[in-house]
Design an enzyme around this catalytic site. Structure first.
Site, PDB file in Angstrom:
ATOM      1  CG  HIS A 301      46.945  54.978   0.612  1.00 39.67           C
ATOM      2  ND1 HIS A 301      46.649  55.777  -0.448  1.00 39.67           N
ATOM      3  CD2 HIS A 301      48.121  55.429   1.092  1.00 39.67           C
ATOM      4  CE1 HIS A 301      47.603  56.667  -0.611  1.00 39.67           C
ATOM      5  NE2 HIS A 301      48.512  56.469   0.307  1.00 39.67           N
ATOM      6  NE  ARG A 444      64.775  47.033   6.283  1.00 42.42           N
ATOM      7  CZ  ARG A 444      63.906  46.126   5.856  1.00 42.42           C
ATOM      8  NH1 ARG A 444      64.194  44.838   5.904  1.00 42.42           N
ATOM      9  NH2 ARG A 444      62.719  46.488   5.409  1.00 42.42           N
ATOM     10  CD  GLU A 542      67.663  41.521   3.539  1.00 40.82           C
ATOM     11  OE1 GLU A 542      66.487  41.169   3.711  1.00 40.82           O
ATOM     12  OE2 GLU A 542      68.002  42.718   3.510  1.00 40.82           O
ATOM     13  CG  ASP A 566      64.401  40.008   0.834  1.00 37.83           C
ATOM     14  OD1 ASP A 566      63.656  39.759  -0.124  1.00 37.83           O
ATOM     15  OD2 ASP A 566      64.452  41.119   1.385  1.00 37.83           O
ATOM     16  CB  CYS A 613      64.190  40.983  11.797  1.00 36.03           C
ATOM     17  SG  CYS A 613      65.193  41.303  10.349  1.00 36.03           S
TER      18      CYS A 613
HETATM   19  C1  PEP Z   1      63.474  39.886   5.366  1.00 34.48           C
HETATM   20  O1  PEP Z   1      63.827  39.960   4.182  1.00 34.48           O
HETATM   21  O2  PEP Z   1      63.380  38.830   6.005  1.00 34.48           O
HETATM   22  C2  PEP Z   1      63.114  41.110   6.107  1.00 34.48           C
HETATM   23  C3  PEP Z   1      62.870  41.098   7.395  1.00 34.48           C
HETATM   24  O3  PEP Z   1      63.017  42.256   5.404  1.00 34.48           O
HETATM   25  P1  PEP Z   1      61.802  42.657   4.450  1.00 34.48           P
HETATM   26  O4  PEP Z   1      60.694  41.677   4.680  1.00 34.48           O
HETATM   27  O5  PEP Z   1      61.439  44.059   4.827  1.00 34.48           O
HETATM   28  O6  PEP Z   1      62.441  42.547   3.105  1.00 34.48           O
HETATM   29 MG    MG Z   2      64.453  41.831   3.300  1.00 31.67          MG
END
Ligand code: PEP
Ligand code: MG
Length: 655
Positions: A301, A444, A542, A566, A613
């Site tokens: 939070h 996503r 990823e 990831d 991303c």
């Molecule tokens: C990533 O793994 O690069 C990603 C954008 O997803 P998250 O950070 O939410 O795992």
């Molecule tokens: Mg990820």
């Protein structure tokens, strides 16, 4: 009289359905009980009902005694047999921000200093200012044995204090300034304060001769321990809520106000072991320069509130935070998760320079807000935003986002006391689509694992949750949850710019199985006459497996989005949350860069869009490399957008 039934309420009697069940039960004069496995509790107490931990498909008995017993049983059984009884209502607004899961890279600050601490980078930015320590003392019981003639007066005093706490919470809930997320948190506390489990337990202790404060402390500990013992993450977390309510009652009894944040000086760094949602909801956030906390992670939070108010924060320092109790000044780097106690002159100058440079840079970058970055060969690079809630739409638009490249849906699931309904999800996705049209909005699908509690999904205990039942793996095993999200996405797709991507894909069958579910959802929506449309389906790249099968995957999907956060941890086998292996967790390592290049090559060869991303997408020093590899979409936190557009324009100018 009594009647038994099988509970059909979706995901059982979690907080919100339990509260509604209680409201319904209170509408009858009769005494009503709910019985499970031989244990009977009052159906008029939501705390007791939650602690009964009634799950979907379990058998329960409703027992009633009184004038309207038949009607009560009829109504309550009807509620229990309605699968939709626990689903959303008007107060289910998505809130907060999924935010970074780990420290993100930034130019090193003076973190090597002996007085530097390292925590979780929970809200980006730099700050330096006077420390404002917020360590409210523990409240101890008076341990006084009441004389018989004192008991009645003590009960009155106690009831008045409970009334005052409820009134304060009602007052807070009536304030327009409270965000939807904060409102949900305060409402949960108010439910506990209004429930006679805590008050009944405390009154029993007072009648037994305990002073009111000791009684409240004991009662709160007993009930909190019950919540902690239930095999359910969501209910475990309610233990903190019970303690928070107990504390408020004690403070009123003592005639004290909680150590208030109201007087925090302008630009001060708030230091605390933990900050309750109740305190934060009342704090003058505009005056707070930064937040440092022993508790909390990137999705707590505190982190969500800090990010949504643009306050740099370093959380999760654990016991190290005690070293800050007597600090005079504190410097914090919310990008790297560093905190420096009483910085020396050089560090002060370094941080002051960073704060000033950040402000100056922000001012100089605003001209890029409306720029559409175009390369010399005419290719447009879409610079989109990563967000996790509707509240962040404005920040993304303000920054000049060309759509959403990653909408993390986890927060929709994590911030509620039950699974979000299809209608609520459809409204959320549609609101995003409308806000960014004609730009694309990439949603996503749920990317969650056993490391984060979600009400309504039972995760097994796993040795390695990051290699376990998460993301697309969990969704495919729970078609009830997944199809609800896919149906909502198909409904929102009527706006024309919704795209959908799957997280944690490591096998082509995961895409194919998803398509089967999408087809099923489409047939159902058609049969029901519900407006819907198809959407482009893509995958996140990823996992190393996804990179290695990228040429095959590219034939089955409309786009790739590279999740470097990831991908880096899995390629390098270095936990993204573990500071001791942070050095290995480097996207620029040749192994990771080569995985990115392989992905781009496969996507470009198949003629599909390749985007990114992960956090690396927003790094100006890497953008030219990614664009040269063939990426045409880069999605990042809104704060990085203008800088990224500038880097692309500079690259285009170089030719
Ligand atoms: C990533 O793994 O690069 C990603 C954008 O997803 P998250 O950070 O939410 O795992
Ligand atoms: Mg990820």
């Amino acid at each position: 009289m009594e009647r038994s039934t099988i509970v059909r309420v979706h995901e059982g009697l979690h907080a919100r359905p339990a509260t509604r069940f209680v409201k319904l039960a209170k509408g009858f004069e009769s005494d009503v009980e709910l019985v499970k496995d031989g244990k009977a509790v009052s159906a008029k107490s939501s705390v007791k009902l939650m602690l009964l931990a009634v799950k979907e498909n379990q058998e329960v008995t409703v027992r009633a005694h009184g004038a309207d017993a038949i009607e009560a049983i009829e109504a309550l059984i009807g509620y229990l047999e309605n699968p939709k009884a626990g689903l959303d209502d008007e107060d289910s607004q998505p809130t907060g921000d999924a935010g970074p899961k780990a420290a993100v890279g930034s130019a090193p600050t003076a973190s090597g200093a002996a007085n530097a601490l390292r925590g979780v980078a929970a809200s980006e930015g730099f700050a330096i200012g006077p420390a404002f320590a917020h360590f409210p003392p523990d409240i101890a019981g008076q341990g006084r044995v009441l004389r018989a003639e004192e008991i009645e007066g003590e009960i009155d005093r106690f009831r008045t204090a409970v009334g005052a706490v409820q009134a304060r919470m009602d007052h807070a809930l009536a304030q327009d300034s409270l965000s939807a997320g904060d409102r949900g948190i305060v409402a949960a506390l108010r439910d506990i304060a209004a429930d006679d489990s805590l008050t009944g337990e405390a009154e029993g202790l007072i009648k037994g001769g305990n002073d009111a404060i000791s009684a409240v402390i004991t009662a709160a500990s007993t009930i909190a321990a019950d919540f902690s013992a239930v095999d359910d993450h969501y209910l475990n977390a309610r233990a903190d809520d019970v303690h928070a309510v107990g504390r408020q009652i004690c403070l009123v009894l003592l005639g004290q106000d909680d150590v208030s944040l109201e007087n925090i000086p302008e630009g001060a760094i708030l230091i605390a072991d933990d900050i309750g949602a109740w305190d934060l909801a009342r704090a003058p956030l505009k005056r707070i320069g930064g937040v440092v906390c022993g508790h909390g992670g990137a999705t707590s939070h505190i982190a969500i509130i800090a990010r949504s108010h643009g306050i740099p924060a370093v959380l999760g320092l654990g016991g190290q935070v005690n070293a800050l109790r007597t600090a005079r000044d504190v410097a914090l780097d919310g990008n790297a998760g560093h905190v420096i106690i009483d910085p020396d002159e050089a560090t002060r100058a370094d941080f002051a320079g960073r704060v000033e440079a950040a402000a100056k840079e922000r001012a100089g970058l605003t001209v890029f807000k409306t720029v559409t970055p175009k390369l010399a060969d005419g290719r447009i690079i879409e610079v989109a935003a990563n967000i996790g809630s509707l509240e962040e739409i404005e920040a993304a638009q303000e920054a000049g986002a060309m759509g959403i490249g990653l909408f993390r849906t986890e927060l929709l699931f994590m911030r509620h006391m039950h699974l979000p309904s299809e209608d609520m999800q459809a409204e959320t996705y549609a609101a995003l689509a409308k806000a960014f049209a004609p730009y694309p909005v990439i949603v996503r699908t749920l990317d969650i694992g056993g490391d984060k509690p979600i009400a309504g999904i039972e995760f097994p205990d796993e040795e390695n949750p990051f290699l376990g039942w998460r993301g697309i793996r969990m969704c495919l095993d729970r078609p009830d949850i997944f199809k609800r999200q896919l149906r909502a996405l198909l409904r929102a797709a009527v706006h024309g710019n919704i795209k959908v991507m799957l997280p944690m894909v490591s096998d082509i069958s995961e895409v194919r199985q998803t398509r089967v579910l999408i087809d099923e959802c489409t047939v159902e929506l058609k049969a029901e006459g519900v407006p819907h449309a198809s959407f482009d389906l893509g995958v996140m790249i990823e996992t190393p497996a996804a990179v290695l099968i990228a040429p095959a995957l590219a034939k089955e999907v409309a786009f790739f989005s590279i999740g470097t956060n990831d991908l880096t941890q899995y390629i390098m086998a270095a936990d993204r949350l573990n500071p001791t292996v942070a050095k290995l967790n480097d996207v620029t390592n040749p192994a990771v860069m080569s995985a990115i290049e392989m992905t781009a090559k496969a996507g470009v060869a198949a003629g599909i869009m390749v985007g990114m991303c992960g956090e690396a997408a927003g790094r100006p020093d890497l953008i030219a490399t990614f664009v040269k590899m063939g990426l045409t979409e880069l999605s990042m936190s809104p704060a990085s957008i203008q800088r990224a557009k500038k880097a692309i324009m500079a690259m285009a100018a170089e030719g």
